[in-house]
Design an enzyme around this catalytic site. Structure first.
Site, PDB file in Angstrom:
ATOM      1  N   LYS A 183      69.289 -83.381  29.355  1.00 44.67           N
ATOM      2  CA  LYS A 183      70.073 -82.214  28.943  1.00 44.67           C
ATOM      3  C   LYS A 183      70.818 -82.501  27.637  1.00 44.67           C
ATOM      4  CE  LYS A 183      68.531 -79.861  32.331  1.00 44.67           C
ATOM      5  NZ  LYS A 183      68.840 -79.881  33.738  1.00 44.67           N
TER       6      LYS A 183
HETATM    7  C1  LIG Z   1      68.468 -79.555  35.237  1.00 43.64           C
HETATM    8  C2  LIG Z   1      68.666 -78.232  35.904  1.00 43.64           C
HETATM    9  C3  LIG Z   1      69.367 -78.104  37.106  1.00 43.64           C
HETATM   10  C4  LIG Z   1      69.797 -79.281  37.925  1.00 43.64           C
HETATM   11  O1  LIG Z   1      70.620 -80.139  37.260  1.00 43.64           O
HETATM   12  P1  LIG Z   1      70.991 -81.548  37.939  1.00 43.64           P
HETATM   13  O2  LIG Z   1      72.221 -81.967  37.198  1.00 43.64           O
HETATM   14  O3  LIG Z   1      69.832 -82.452  37.692  1.00 43.64           O
HETATM   15  O4  LIG Z   1      71.242 -81.321  39.370  1.00 43.64           O
HETATM   16  C5  LIG Z   1      69.615 -76.842  37.598  1.00 43.64           C
HETATM   17  N1  LIG Z   1      69.161 -75.747  36.967  1.00 43.64           N
HETATM   18  C6  LIG Z   1      68.461 -75.823  35.828  1.00 43.64           C
HETATM   19  C7  LIG Z   1      68.004 -74.563  35.161  1.00 43.64           C
HETATM   20  C8  LIG Z   1      68.169 -77.075  35.269  1.00 43.64           C
HETATM   21  O5  LIG Z   1      67.419 -77.167  34.158  1.00 43.64           O
END
Ligand SMILES: *Cc1c(COP(=O)(O)O)cnc(C)c1O
Length: 378
Positions: A183
């Site tokens: 991210k």
């Molecule tokens: C990455 C992601 C999540 C989950 O995030 P985590 O921190 O890995 O639990 C949820 N929704 C979307 C759209 C994502 O891309």
């Protein structure tokens, strides 16, 4: 043979190393003063009153929906064009997932489809800011308000996203962020929830710590005092070590976003004119977490193979959730139920995107992809 092109590469370095070193030499490793400092700094950056950090966006979604009262017998409306964490959060609370289809131009949850999916049991709507572009929060909030349900934003892709004066969390009941490894703001794993209501923030702080009335830091004090448990929660902290990695990144977020946008524009210039490729539209200030193209029908997986063989990192974000085995076999969804999300899910292809991705690599990815497309469609 050329060297490959990474799908994603973080830019963490000296500042983060120094911050971790400082935290390691302090008393706290788990959630403590550094996590609290990050909560304040991120709230300032986002111009939002309250940030509650959590162990992941997945847990953040569960906690926020729970704090908003979602439970067995309730329905939660969301998009099938997302990561499974979004809809799984409702399932973990015993609620029913009701999907609404997406807009074919943007891939974002379609407000009209949401309106059609409302029922007396609808307790929450969860919008997803797919690829970094904000969904239509003002319209979705108006629909939620008129129906008397909550609006939640899955802002895992969109820390930096804006649409006019709308930022994640600014107009909804809460926005959830992910600090997962790929991210745009990352510490490997982690998450946060932005809420405007202080009572909701207090509830989230309880729910992330087993419903216990004292957090880890205050339990550690010299004067022992009993704590109590007042609600059933989970264990979902963001640790001080993770917060230390996040803090120095805040001041680089906008510069990194601009660099990603420059690479997105270069991709668009290189690919837009190709008659067999389609691009989704974006408006406003996108966080540009991912850059995706829509392949001609039936050839996406061949393009994935070809790019991988050429050493180019690629991914699929996402095959529509309602077409996945568990959602079909256990929950009874049919692939044809949400045709737009299904089609995008079958055609979408994510290309390498990160702030320091060399522009020559963008050009190489475009050339390779176009060669593969021409070969596939003859
Ligand atoms: C990455 C992601 C999540 C989950 O995030 P985590 O921190 O890995 O639990 C949820 N929704 C979307 C759209 C994502 O891309």
């Amino acid at each position: 043979m050329n060297e490959g092109v990474e799908f994603y590469r973080h830019d963490l370095g000296v500042a983060e190393l120094e911050a971790v070193r400082e935290t390691l030499s302090s008393l706290f490793l788990t959630q403590g003063p550094t996590a609290a400092r990050f909560e304040r700094a991120f709230a300032d950056w986002l111009e939002t009153p309250e940030i509650v950090t959590v162990s992941s966006a997945s847990m953040g979604l569960v906690l926020l929906l729970r704090a908003l009262g979602v439970g067995p017998g309730d329905e939660v409306i969301t998009t099938p064009l997302t990561f499974v964490a979004t809809s799984n959060a409702a399932l973990h609370l015993g609620a029913r997932v009701v999907f609404a289809d997406v807009d074919p131009r943007t891939g974002l949850l379609c407000p009209e489809a949401v309106r059609a999916a409302l029922s007396p049991r609808t307790r929450a709507i969860v919008a997803v800011h797919l690829y970094g572009q904000l969904a239509d929060v003002p319209r979705l909030k108006a629909i939620a308000d008129a129906h008397g349900c909550a609006l939640v934003e899955d802002a895992a892709h969109a820390v930096e996203g804006r649409l006019g004066d709308v930022r994640p969390g600014s107009h909804s009941d809460g926005a959830v962020f992910s600090f997962y490894a790929t991210k745009t703001l990352t510490c490997g794993d982690g998450g946060a929830v932005a809420v405007r209501d202080p009572g909701l923030a207090a509830e989230l702080r309880l729910l992330r710590n087993h419903g216990i009335t004292k957090d880890a830091a205050s339990r550690y004090g010299r004067d022992y005092r009993h704590w109590d448990m007042v609600t059933l929660g989970w264990k979902a902290p963001l640790t001080d070590l993770q917060a230390a990695i996040l803090l120095p990144q805040l001041e680089r977020l906008e510069a990194r976003r601009e660099k990603r946008e420059a690479r997105v524009r270069r991709y668009e210039k290189g690919l837009r004119e190709h008659p067999a490729l389609e691009l989704l539209e974006w408006h406003g200030v996108s966080a540009h977490h991912l850059f995706t193209v829509l392949a001609p029908e039936g050839v996406r997986d061949r393009l994935l193979e070809g790019l991988s063989r050429a050493g180019i990192g690629c991914a699929v974000n996402y095959r529509a959730v309602h077409t996945l085995e568990y959602y079909r076999e256990v929950l009874g969804f049919r692939p044809e139920d949400f045709p737009v999300a299904r089609e995008i899910g079958e055609r979408t292809l994510s290309l390498p995107l990160w702030p320091d991705l060399p522009e020559t690599d963008v050009d190489r990815v475009c050339r390779t992809l176009i060669g593969l497309v021409d070969e596939a469609v003859g």
